[in-house]
Design an enzyme around this catalytic site. Structure first.
Site, mmCIF file in Angstrom:
data_model
loop_
_atom_site.group_PDB
_atom_site.id
_atom_site.type_symbol
_atom_site.label_atom_id
_atom_site.label_comp_id
_atom_site.label_asym_id
_atom_site.label_seq_id
_atom_site.Cartn_x
_atom_site.Cartn_y
_atom_site.Cartn_z
ATOM 1 N N SER A 155 1.112 -13.732 -32.007
ATOM 2 C CA SER A 155 0.872 -13.255 -30.656
ATOM 3 C C SER A 155 2.130 -12.581 -30.095
ATOM 4 O O SER A 155 2.560 -11.560 -30.620
ATOM 5 C CB SER A 155 0.388 -14.424 -29.783
ATOM 6 O OG SER A 155 -0.141 -13.962 -28.567
ATOM 7 N N ASP A 232 -11.200 -14.104 -31.276
ATOM 8 C CA ASP A 232 -10.020 -14.297 -30.429
ATOM 9 C C ASP A 232 -10.282 -13.696 -29.046
ATOM 10 O O ASP A 232 -10.448 -12.485 -28.909
ATOM 11 C CB ASP A 232 -8.828 -13.617 -31.104
ATOM 12 C CG ASP A 232 -7.509 -13.846 -30.405
ATOM 13 O OD1 ASP A 232 -7.495 -13.965 -29.170
ATOM 14 O OD2 ASP A 232 -6.472 -13.858 -31.101
ATOM 15 N N HIS A 269 -7.533 -17.570 -31.595
ATOM 16 C CA HIS A 269 -6.101 -17.313 -31.424
ATOM 17 C C HIS A 269 -5.239 -18.530 -31.763
ATOM 18 O O HIS A 269 -4.021 -18.487 -31.601
ATOM 19 C CB HIS A 269 -5.854 -16.903 -29.961
ATOM 20 C CG HIS A 269 -4.591 -16.130 -29.718
ATOM 21 N ND1 HIS A 269 -4.401 -14.831 -30.154
ATOM 22 C CD2 HIS A 269 -3.435 -16.466 -29.069
ATOM 23 C CE1 HIS A 269 -3.204 -14.406 -29.777
ATOM 24 N NE2 HIS A 269 -2.599 -15.387 -29.131
#
Length: 291
Positions: A155, A232, A269
């Site tokens: 991320s 996600d 995620h």
């Protein structure tokens, strides 16, 4: 240069190697104490130093998330690779507003060097990761070899890994990312971070801290692996934009022999996603670190 004193906070044996948490006073972070985790694989020694893979974690995380939940140590031990886990920001700077939001300030340093005077003294995470940590670790005679170094992250950390790989003075051999913020000048997370940390805001960030902008101008061959999940929510919300990175890379002449971007059906995620593909990423980097 005087050796920076490392304080050993904890040690755990895992997969035949050792995971150690250290603390030291960081000059790059304005004299604040910084912590990091370092996994040294079995068999590493002064005469047989291990190559290093740096893992950069995401928003709200610390040096512990990847170490505790990433499932990296089995494949890293098998490949003889050390893994360095820095923190995600300075801690305790005492700057007004730095703890107001989860996506800015503490836990959200975005792996850049701040130029806004409000943050510039402490928020120098780019220097901390690329220069300070290697220097401090080497000066303490730990059995890792920073001349053989690669980088990966998740991320915000995926953003950090890609941008550091494409800009650092000392070369990294490869980069990979799980669900990276791939085009941060075009997404809310990045726009907020750059507006706060950089005097020139988004415009200043384009040439330094946006992987999509950087790859579009990058002429040398690259070695990059990206995984992201179709389940996600941040991908669905347009925070990650991996397709923008892949398109810019192709237009700049970086084909599938240089960049592999994989869309993973249904994955989210979380570290459940990361741990599923952890071995793929470790083994990808091993091909370059041990070449």
């Amino acid at each position: 240069m005087a050796t920076v004193q490392l304080e050993k906070l904890s040690s755990n044996k895992t997969f035949g190697g050792e995971l150690v948490k250290y603390k030291f006073k960081s000059a790059a972070l304005g004299g604040l104490y910084a912590q990091f985790n370092l996994f040294v694989p079995p068999g590493a020694s002064e005469s047989n130093k291990a190559p290093v893979l740096v893992y950069l974690a995401g928003l709200t995380c610390t040096e512990d998330n990847g170490a505790q939940k990433g499932a990296f140590f089995g494949p890293a031990a098998a490949q003889g690779i050390a893994i360095l886990f820095p923190d995600t920001s300075p801690r305790g700077a005492g700057i007004e507003g730095e703890d107001a939001d989860w996506d800015f300030g503490t836990g959200a340093g975005f792996y850049l060097n701040a130029t806004n005077p409000k943050y510039a003294k402490h928020y120098q995470m780019y220097t901390h990761v690329t220069m300070e940590l290697p220097s401090v670790i080497q000066s303490n005679d730990i059995s890792v070899d920073f001349s053989r170094q690669s980088i990966f992250g998740h991320s915000m950390g995926g953003h950090g890994a890609l941008t550091i790989y494409l800009t650092a003075e000392k070369p990294y051999k490869s980069a990979s990312a799980f669900a990276p913020i791939s085009n941060p000048t075009k997404c809310p997370w990045g726009e907020k971070a750059f507006a706060g940390y950089l005097q020139g805001g988004v415009e200043e960030a384009k040439d330094k801290y946006d992987a999509t902008e950087l790859i579009s101008k990058h002429t040398n061959p690259v070695h990059i692996l990206i995984d992201y999940g179709t389940g996600d929510n941040f991908y669905k919300q347009g925070q990650l934009l991996p397709e923008n990175f892949v398109k810019a890379a192709k237009e700049a002449g970086h084909g599938e022999d240089q960049i592999t971007a994989r869309s993973q059906e249904g994955y989210d995620h979380s570290y459940f996603f990361i741990s599923t593909f952890a071995a793929d990423h470790i083994n990808f980097h091993a091909g370059f670190l041990k070449a």
